[in-house]
Design a protein around this motif. Structure first.
Motif: not given
Length: 62
Positions: A39-62
């Motif tokens: 159960l924990v391993l199947s939920g790992a993408p739900s924890r990684i996804g939001p990090v990428l969703l915030v991190g990628i746009p944040n890299s464009f902000v100066s």
């Protein structure tokens, strides 16, 4: 507009917070470790996804 931006940033941070607390509880429960681990391993993408969703746009902000 600022409230919408703050909500858009806060939501991906707040959503993965319960699994941070729940993961040790599931793994520490006696007798449910094999099923809890999958159960924990199947939920790992739900924890990684939001990090990428915030991190990628944040890299464009100066």
């Amino acid at each position: 507009m600022i409230i919408a931006l703050r909500s858009a940033v806060f939501a991906p941070i707040a959503v993965p917070s319960p699994p941070v607390i729940g993961t040790p509880v599931v793994l520490a429960s006696p007798g449910s470790r094999p099923s809890g681990k999958s159960l924990v391993l199947s939920g790992a993408p739900s924890r990684i996804g939001p990090v990428l969703l915030v991190g990628i746009p944040n890299s464009f902000v100066s």
